[in-house]
Design an enzyme around this catalytic site. Sequence first.
Site, PDB file in Angstrom:
ATOM      1  N   LYS A  80       5.622   3.927  -1.218  1.00  0.00           N
ATOM      2  CA  LYS A  80       5.108   2.559  -1.035  1.00  0.00           C
ATOM      3  C   LYS A  80       3.582   2.594  -0.982  1.00  0.00           C
ATOM      4  O   LYS A  80       2.999   3.390  -0.249  1.00  0.00           O
ATOM      5  CB  LYS A  80       5.656   1.974   0.266  1.00  0.00           C
ATOM      6  CG  LYS A  80       5.156   0.558   0.563  1.00  0.00           C
ATOM      7  CD  LYS A  80       5.910  -0.060   1.726  1.00  0.00           C
ATOM      8  CE  LYS A  80       5.294   0.183   3.067  1.00  0.00           C
ATOM      9  NZ  LYS A  80       4.027  -0.503   3.320  1.00  0.00           N
ATOM     10  N   ASP A 129       3.437  -2.960  -2.184  1.00  0.00           N
ATOM     11  CA  ASP A 129       3.649  -3.850  -1.027  1.00  0.00           C
ATOM     12  C   ASP A 129       2.400  -4.700  -0.796  1.00  0.00           C
ATOM     13  O   ASP A 129       1.622  -4.437   0.113  1.00  0.00           O
ATOM     14  CB  ASP A 129       3.961  -2.950   0.187  1.00  0.00           C
ATOM     15  CG  ASP A 129       4.192  -3.728   1.463  1.00  0.00           C
ATOM     16  OD1 ASP A 129       4.454  -4.937   1.402  1.00  0.00           O
ATOM     17  OD2 ASP A 129       4.096  -3.106   2.543  1.00  0.00           O
ATOM     18  N   LEU A 130       2.218  -5.714  -1.658  1.00  0.00           N
ATOM     19  CA  LEU A 130       1.010  -6.548  -1.524  1.00  0.00           C
ATOM     20  C   LEU A 130       1.328  -7.939  -0.975  1.00  0.00           C
ATOM     21  O   LEU A 130       0.425  -8.726  -0.743  1.00  0.00           O
ATOM     22  CB  LEU A 130       0.285  -6.655  -2.882  1.00  0.00           C
ATOM     23  CG  LEU A 130      -0.240  -5.314  -3.432  1.00  0.00           C
ATOM     24  CD1 LEU A 130      -0.998  -5.536  -4.746  1.00  0.00           C
ATOM     25  CD2 LEU A 130      -1.145  -4.608  -2.431  1.00  0.00           C
ATOM     26  N   LYS A 131       2.595  -8.236  -0.755  1.00  0.00           N
ATOM     27  CA  LYS A 131       3.008  -9.485  -0.093  1.00  0.00           C
ATOM     28  C   LYS A 131       2.241 -10.700  -0.622  1.00  0.00           C
ATOM     29  O   LYS A 131       1.542 -11.391   0.117  1.00  0.00           O
ATOM     30  CB  LYS A 131       2.819  -9.380   1.428  1.00  0.00           C
ATOM     31  CG  LYS A 131       3.602  -8.255   2.077  1.00  0.00           C
ATOM     32  CD  LYS A 131       3.436  -8.284   3.600  1.00  0.00           C
ATOM     33  CE  LYS A 131       4.204  -7.182   4.286  1.00  0.00           C
ATOM     34  NZ  LYS A 131       3.627  -5.828   4.107  1.00  0.00           N
ATOM     35  N   ASP A 180       0.688 -17.448  -2.621  1.00  0.00           N
ATOM     36  CA  ASP A 180      -0.327 -18.314  -3.227  1.00  0.00           C
ATOM     37  C   ASP A 180       0.408 -19.398  -4.003  1.00  0.00           C
ATOM     38  O   ASP A 180       1.636 -19.511  -3.896  1.00  0.00           O
ATOM     39  CB  ASP A 180      -1.224 -17.450  -4.148  1.00  0.00           C
ATOM     40  CG  ASP A 180      -2.650 -17.979  -4.243  1.00  0.00           C
ATOM     41  OD1 ASP A 180      -2.820 -19.197  -4.464  1.00  0.00           O
ATOM     42  OD2 ASP A 180      -3.589 -17.177  -4.106  1.00  0.00           O
ATOM     43  N   ILE A 181      -0.293 -20.173  -4.803  1.00  0.00           N
ATOM     44  CA  ILE A 181       0.394 -21.183  -5.603  1.00  0.00           C
ATOM     45  C   ILE A 181       1.279 -20.484  -6.650  1.00  0.00           C
ATOM     46  O   ILE A 181       1.019 -19.333  -7.018  1.00  0.00           O
ATOM     47  CB  ILE A 181      -0.594 -22.158  -6.284  1.00  0.00           C
ATOM     48  CG1 ILE A 181      -1.550 -21.419  -7.212  1.00  0.00           C
ATOM     49  CG2 ILE A 181      -1.372 -22.950  -5.234  1.00  0.00           C
ATOM     50  CD1 ILE A 181      -2.408 -22.360  -8.066  1.00  0.00           C
ATOM     51  N   THR A 201       7.324  -9.066  11.310  1.00  0.00           N
ATOM     52  CA  THR A 201       7.907  -8.608  12.583  1.00  0.00           C
ATOM     53  C   THR A 201       6.838  -8.515  13.670  1.00  0.00           C
ATOM     54  O   THR A 201       7.161  -8.409  14.839  1.00  0.00           O
ATOM     55  CB  THR A 201       8.602  -7.241  12.428  1.00  0.00           C
ATOM     56  OG1 THR A 201       7.696  -6.368  11.772  1.00  0.00           O
ATOM     57  CG2 THR A 201       9.875  -7.359  11.630  1.00  0.00           C
ATOM     58  N   ARG A 243       5.016   7.555   9.088  1.00  0.00           N
ATOM     59  CA  ARG A 243       4.543   8.716   9.851  1.00  0.00           C
ATOM     60  C   ARG A 243       5.580   9.779  10.178  1.00  0.00           C
ATOM     61  O   ARG A 243       5.207  10.964  10.196  1.00  0.00           O
ATOM     62  CB  ARG A 243       3.832   8.208  11.122  1.00  0.00           C
ATOM     63  CG  ARG A 243       2.485   7.573  10.776  1.00  0.00           C
ATOM     64  CD  ARG A 243       1.979   6.665  11.845  1.00  0.00           C
ATOM     65  NE  ARG A 243       2.782   5.434  11.922  1.00  0.00           N
ATOM     66  CZ  ARG A 243       2.552   4.450  12.780  1.00  0.00           C
ATOM     67  NH1 ARG A 243       1.541   4.557  13.629  1.00  0.00           N
ATOM     68  NH2 ARG A 243       3.308   3.379  12.777  1.00  0.00           N
TER      69      ARG A 243
END
Length: 231
Positions: free
Chosen positions: A34, A61-63, A66-67, A120, A211
């Site tokens: 990731k 994983d850039l989440k 936006d429009i 979360t 980790r």
Amino acid sequence: MAVNSPLIIALDYPSLDAALCMADQLDPAQCRVKVGKELFTRSGPAVLEALHGRGFEVFLDLKFHDIPNTVAGAVQAAAEQGVWMVNVHASGGRRMMETAVERLQSQRLATHLIAVTVLTSLSAEELHETGVPVSPGEQVEHLARLAQQSGMHGVVCSAQESAAIRQTCGDDFLKVTPGIRPAFATLDDQQRIMTPSAAIQAGSTHLVVGRPVTQAEDPMSALASILVDLP
Ligand code: C5P
């Protein structure tokens, strides 16, 4: 390469060199990796090329949030660079998610597109403060359902939420779960954790592990000891 492993190792490093140094200690047949906001913002597409060149499937994983047209373009750009999975915020709404799904389909891009429901890290009070009157658990279920109706392939969720989402959205809807701690690992800053096998039993389809593997003296043997324990 079709990786038959639910493990996704989080390469949370501030530089390309550090990320590749870890990737070189991992086996792309045993896990995916990731790439998150910090690493990608520093290294750009070079990190994707380098990881793909080493045979890894990558979750970017850039989440995105936006429009619709902007998110669809970003998702297309990620998919065209060959990433295995990319994500958006479900709170961007049905049309945002549908437009992104349609863009991938129209371009015949097979990248998995998943949604973040409720972060979360947000407490119930903080969620209410954003104007959402229901509990985080209710909002997670609501957004998971909306994500599925919008054509998304799954969600990022805590393992505590996997069972309920499996009930509402079924087995095939992907449940990608961070906050995983094998018995041998320390908690670090995670609060609500689950062991890898408990998470899979709860319905998680993929486990994001950082980790416990990346800080281990021997990352591949840490990874192997997680895999051997899985149901
Ligand atoms: O090192 P650790 O196993 O805690 O890393 C977990 C990874 O999953 C990190 O990249 C973290 O940002 C990500 N993550 C998380 N909790 C969430 C969403 C993402 O730990 N709710």
